[in-house]
Design a protein around this motif. Structure first.
Motif, short mmCIF file in Angstrom:
data_model
loop_
_atom_site.label_atom_id
_atom_site.label_comp_id
_atom_site.label_asym_id
_atom_site.label_seq_id
_atom_site.Cartn_x
_atom_site.Cartn_y
_atom_site.Cartn_z
N VAL A 1 0.85 -1.19 0.00
CA VAL A 1 0.00 0.00 0.00
C VAL A 1 0.89 1.25 0.00
N TRP A 2 0.26 2.41 -0.15
CA TRP A 2 0.98 3.68 -0.22
C TRP A 2 1.98 3.82 0.92
N ASP A 3 1.52 3.59 2.12
CA ASP A 3 2.35 3.80 3.31
C ASP A 3 2.67 2.47 3.98
N ALA A 4 3.26 1.56 3.19
CA ALA A 4 3.66 0.26 3.72
C ALA A 4 4.60 0.45 4.90
N PRO A 5 4.45 -0.35 5.95
CA PRO A 5 5.28 -0.16 7.14
C PRO A 5 6.74 -0.50 6.88
N LEU A 6 7.62 0.29 7.47
CA LEU A 6 9.06 0.04 7.46
C LEU A 6 9.56 0.19 8.88
N LEU A 7 10.32 -0.78 9.36
CA LEU A 7 10.82 -0.76 10.73
C LEU A 7 12.29 -1.11 10.75
N ILE A 8 13.09 -0.28 11.41
CA ILE A 8 14.47 -0.63 11.72
C ILE A 8 14.46 -1.37 13.05
N SER A 9 15.02 -2.55 13.08
CA SER A 9 15.00 -3.35 14.30
C SER A 9 15.62 -2.59 15.45
N PRO A 10 14.95 -2.57 16.61
CA PRO A 10 15.55 -1.93 17.79
C PRO A 10 16.70 -2.74 18.37
N ASN A 11 16.88 -3.95 17.88
CA ASN A 11 17.94 -4.82 18.39
C ASN A 11 19.16 -4.87 17.48
N ASP A 12 18.98 -4.48 16.21
CA ASP A 12 20.07 -4.52 15.24
C ASP A 12 19.74 -3.53 14.13
N HIS A 13 20.47 -2.41 14.09
CA HIS A 13 20.11 -1.36 13.14
C HIS A 13 20.37 -1.76 11.69
N ASN A 14 21.03 -2.89 11.46
CA ASN A 14 21.24 -3.38 10.10
C ASN A 14 20.11 -4.29 9.63
N THR A 15 19.13 -4.51 10.48
CA THR A 15 17.97 -5.33 10.12
C THR A 15 16.77 -4.43 9.89
N ILE A 16 16.19 -4.52 8.70
CA ILE A 16 15.07 -3.68 8.30
C ILE A 16 13.90 -4.58 7.92
N TYR A 17 12.71 -4.21 8.37
CA TYR A 17 11.50 -4.95 8.03
C TYR A 17 10.57 -4.07 7.18
N VAL A 18 9.91 -4.70 6.21
CA VAL A 18 8.91 -4.03 5.37
C VAL A 18 7.74 -4.99 5.22
N GLY A 19 6.52 -4.45 5.05
CA GLY A 19 5.34 -5.30 4.97
C GLY A 19 4.64 -5.25 3.64
N SER A 20 4.33 -6.41 3.08
CA SER A 20 3.35 -6.57 1.99
C SER A 20 2.22 -7.39 2.63
N GLN A 21 1.82 -8.51 2.02
CA GLN A 21 0.99 -9.46 2.77
C GLN A 21 1.88 -10.33 3.65
N HIS A 22 3.19 -10.21 3.42
CA HIS A 22 4.22 -10.89 4.21
C HIS A 22 5.02 -9.84 4.98
N VAL A 23 5.85 -10.32 5.89
CA VAL A 23 6.91 -9.49 6.46
C VAL A 23 8.19 -9.84 5.72
N HIS A 24 8.86 -8.80 5.19
CA HIS A 24 10.13 -8.96 4.48
C HIS A 24 11.25 -8.40 5.34
N ARG A 25 12.45 -8.96 5.19
CA ARG A 25 13.60 -8.53 6.00
C ARG A 25 14.85 -8.43 5.13
N THR A 26 15.61 -7.37 5.35
CA THR A 26 16.94 -7.28 4.77
C THR A 26 17.94 -7.06 5.89
N GLN A 27 19.12 -7.64 5.72
CA GLN A 27 20.21 -7.46 6.69
C GLN A 27 21.51 -7.05 6.01
N ASP A 28 21.38 -6.67 4.73
CA ASP A 28 22.57 -6.28 3.96
C ASP A 28 22.33 -5.00 3.18
N GLY A 29 21.62 -4.06 3.81
CA GLY A 29 21.42 -2.76 3.19
C GLY A 29 20.47 -2.77 2.01
N GLY A 30 19.60 -3.76 1.93
CA GLY A 30 18.65 -3.83 0.82
C GLY A 30 19.17 -4.56 -0.40
#
Length: 227
Positions: A61-90
């Protein structure tokens, strides 16, 4: 135009942002380095995906959620119908959940009308909020815009649907905001929006036992704009 701009908590000159526009249309992720004035598109799925939701690989959606992990700033989460994760800068993204939505096909059809409006950013059946506990790494909450609340405590290996534990929750709400407690891993707060169901009542809940039970915390808030 429409997403979130989130600075890295360790390096404030590194900014992550989501938006809508070209590329995936509703799933853009940008990594911007202010000190170098350089940005890079690192979206989850680069294929142009618009049209009715039933025909796309990932629903954003327009404003899909994006979260930087509070436990590891190199881990980023994004949402579609799934939760997606990157740990290597995208550079790469992993899907760490099944479809967490109702996946109701009747709500994934063409908008209809003389000029159908299927531009790929207004889908039902998406993850609308993501929160990770700062007290317990891998404890991730996800809320959807079709009324579900899901939880994993092992970084996405297994998920639990805890929606049935929320008392007096109508169906088809948008779980727009989840906040994991900074003090207690078992505690989280969530709000559910029902304005698209023509219901302006407040729905705010708290759990203190990892979603096994919830209680409403709306005492004192007017029930609607008219009351």
């Amino acid at each position: 135009e429409s997403g979130w701009a989130t600075p890295d908590p360790v390096n404030s000159k590194l900014i992550w942002s989501t938006a809508s526009g070209s590329g995936m249309v509703g799933g853009i992720v940008v990594r911007f380095e202010e000190d170098r004035r350089q940005f890079r598109n690192v979206e989850v799925w680069p294929q142009q995906s618009n049209g009715p939701a039933e025909g796309v690989k990932y629903r954003f959606v327009w404003d899909a959620p994006l979260l930087i992990s509070p436990n590891d700033h190199n881990t980023i989460y994004v949402g579609s119908q799934h939760v997606h994760r990157t740990q290597d800068g995208g550079q790469s993204w992993q899907v760490i959940s099944p479809d967490l939505t109702l996946n109701e096909k009747s709500r994934q059809q063409s908008s209809g009308g003389l000029t159908p409006d299927n531009i790929g950013v207004e889908y039902a059946g998406v993850v609308y909020s993501i929160a990770e506990s700062p007290k317990e790494k891998g404890l991730i909450w996800a809320g959807t815009n079709d009324g579900l609340v899901q939880l994993t405590r092992d970084g996405g290996a297994t998920w639990m649907n805890v929606t049935k534990n929320i008392p007096n929750l109508p169906v088809w709400g948008s779980v727009r905001s989840i906040v994991a407690s900074r003090y207690d891993a078992a505690t989280a707060y969530l709000t559910v929006d029902f304005h698209q169901m023509n219901n302006r009542d407040p729905f705010i809940y708290k759990t203190a036992d990892y979603g096994k039970t919830f209680r409403a915390i709306t005492s004192g808030i007017p029930k609607s704009m008219l009351s």
